[in-house]
Design an enzyme around this catalytic site. Structure first.
Site, PDB file in Angstrom:
ATOM      1  N   HIS A 278       0.837  -1.209   0.000  1.00 19.46           N
ATOM      2  CA  HIS A 278       0.000   0.000   0.000  1.00 19.46           C
ATOM      3  C   HIS A 278       0.872   1.259   0.000  1.00 19.46           C
ATOM      4  CE1 HIS A 278      -3.239   2.754   1.426  1.00 19.46           C
ATOM      5  NE2 HIS A 278      -2.228   3.302   2.090  1.00 19.46           N
ATOM      6  N   GLU A 279       1.883   1.284   0.865  1.00 26.17           N
ATOM      7  CA  GLU A 279       2.751   2.462   0.946  1.00 26.17           C
ATOM      8  C   GLU A 279       3.568   2.631  -0.338  1.00 26.17           C
ATOM      9  OE1 GLU A 279       2.333   4.553   3.277  1.00 26.17           O
ATOM     10  OE2 GLU A 279       0.998   3.233   4.406  1.00 26.17           O
ATOM     11  N   HIS A 282       1.644   4.416  -3.034  1.00 25.63           N
ATOM     12  CA  HIS A 282       1.680   5.882  -2.995  1.00 25.63           C
ATOM     13  C   HIS A 282       2.853   6.416  -3.825  1.00 25.63           C
ATOM     14  CE1 HIS A 282      -1.567   6.578  -0.263  1.00 25.63           C
ATOM     15  NE2 HIS A 282      -1.026   5.884   0.726  1.00 25.63           N
ATOM     16  N   GLU A 358      -5.789   7.226  -1.026  1.00 30.68           N
ATOM     17  CA  GLU A 358      -5.620   6.034  -0.198  1.00 30.68           C
ATOM     18  C   GLU A 358      -6.365   4.839  -0.785  1.00 30.68           C
ATOM     19  OE1 GLU A 358      -3.597   5.709   2.222  1.00 30.68           O
ATOM     20  OE2 GLU A 358      -3.046   7.814   2.509  1.00 30.68           O
TER      21      GLU A 358
END
Length: 419
Positions: A278-279, A282, A358
């Site tokens: 997930h990070e 970004h 997000e």
């Protein structure tokens, strides 16, 4: 004018607090919609009755504290103006020195100290609340150390910015907002560059990830996404909190992949890798740079609106507050008041944009690490450890949630499986 402000505050603020309390504690429900009962997003499927009760209580009190604090800084600046403290701060600075780069920082220090002292009870209540519900593990001295570091780091940065700003106000009365914005562009970029290596280590100790096998797997994900990293950092957050987090921040050679040790302690390998994916998402989708661009653009709008409004306020009420002109340092509380109001107004829009980013990172993560059970398990564990609400009230979501709600995130994963 002063008397009207004081009376209005004494009447309206308690009414506001009462309405917020009723909304959070009596007019809304934390239950998930009937359509999601029994799903992985239903707290009944992954939380005990005690965990659900603690999460609801903690969230309600935390949200109440947030909404009380939302206009609180505005009230402090109004108090500084109404009680005539601003001219006193100015005169004190001028007695020390007539030089702008000395007297202006002194004024900023005095104003910052007043704001910090008046805000301290709310901050302390937040700390005690977090400790009582098992989120914070910090003792008081450690917490105070972080508070003082934040105060002095904030003062140094703010003292520099405000000194430059008020010099520009004197030199270019009609264009200071534009010149200030042009100077903020390299400043924001510089701060983003130095934060991982200069500022973050002031609060916590960063070391290389102690698990070499996990580090290798995380770096493999990073290299797959063309992230220029050759190590993963572990930060000892367990000394301060039971909450979990991971992030990729910084730019250029100072970019860092960071895991809190609480995340490592409480998630299994599959759940940790999903969080890291997930990070990494970004970074792949350039959200770091988009955030920087958003801050730069919003600061332009904020400075211009403040420039327009500041003249109106000083022209109408400057004499009552002891403020001679816009470029007079004693106008700083008015400037901060206006910026705070604009910030509150823009918060729902900023949160909505953040939630979209997000969600995109969640979608990237499940594509990169298609282990649905691990993904859902990580969100459920984040909910339990953070004493979070799965389905918060709408007003809380609009103002406080930079991420989709846990209900929305888990449902997205379940629908992804069906697709």
């Amino acid at each position: 004018m002063k008397k009207r402000l004081v009376l209005s505050t004494l009447v309206l603020f308690p009414v506001y607090v009462l309405l917020v309390y009723l909304y959070l504690f009596h007019w809304t429900s934390p239950d998930v919609p009937q359509a999601y009962k029994g799903s992985a997003a239903d707290p009944l499927t992954f939380m005990t009755a005690q965990e659900m009760a603690l999460s609801q209580e903690y969230s309600q009190y935390r949200n109440l504290l947030y909404f009380i604090g939302l206009p609180f800084e505005i009230l402090i600046y109004i108090a500084v103006l109404v009680f005539g403290w601003s001219p006193i701060f100015k005169r004190f600075g001028e007695r020390v020195s007539k030089l702008s780069f000395i007297k202006i920082p002194i004024y900023v220090l005095l104003l910052s100290t007043v704001v910090w002292l008046i805000s301290f009870p709310l901050d302390y209540i937040g700390y005690r609340l977090s400790s009582q519900y098992g989120i914070s593990t910090q003792n008081f001295s450690s917490w105070m150390r972080d508070e003082l570091i934040s105060f002095w780091v904030g003062f140094i940065i703010m003292g520099l910015l405000i000194t430059v700003l008020y010099i520009l106000m004197k030199k270019a009365q009609k264009r200071w907002w534009l010149y200030a914005w042009l100077l903020l562009i390299p400043f924001f970029t510089f701060m983003m560059y130095i934060q991982p290596v200069w500022i973050d280590p002031l609060y916590n100790e960063f070391t290389e990830l102690k698990d070499p096998v996990l580090e290798e797997k995380i770096l493999a994900l990073a290299h797959q996404a063309d992230i220029p990293a050759d190590r993963v950092f572990e930060v000892n957050m367990s000394e301060k909190t039971n909450a979990m987090n991971a992030y990729v921040n910084g730019i250029g050679s100072n970019l860092r992949i960071v895991l809190w040790d609480t995340t490592l302690n409480q998630l299994d390998e599959g759940e940790t890798l999903f969080i890291m994916a997930h990070e990494i998402g970004h970074y792949v989708m350039n959200h770091l740079y988009m955030n920087l661009g958003g801050v730069i653009l919003s600061s332009l709008a904020g400075l211009y609106l403040t420039y327009r409004l500041l003249h109106v306020v000083i022209r109408k009420w400057g004499d009552e507050f002891g403020v001679k002109s816009v470029s007079d340092i004693s106008s700083l509380p008015v400037l901060f008041l206006l910026l705070t109001v604009l910030s509150i107004i823009s918060t729902p829009a900023e949160s909505a944009i953040s939630r979209q980013a997000e969600r995109a990172a969640d979608e990237y993560a499940i594509e990169m690490m298609p282990d649905r059970e691990a993904a859902i398990g990580s969100f459920q564990q984040l909910t339990i450890n953070g004493r979070s609400e799965v389905n918060p009230p709408a007003l809380v979501k609009f103002f406080r949630y930079g991420h989709p709600t846990m209900m929305e995130r888990i449902i997205m994963l379940e629908e992804y499986e069906k697709e």
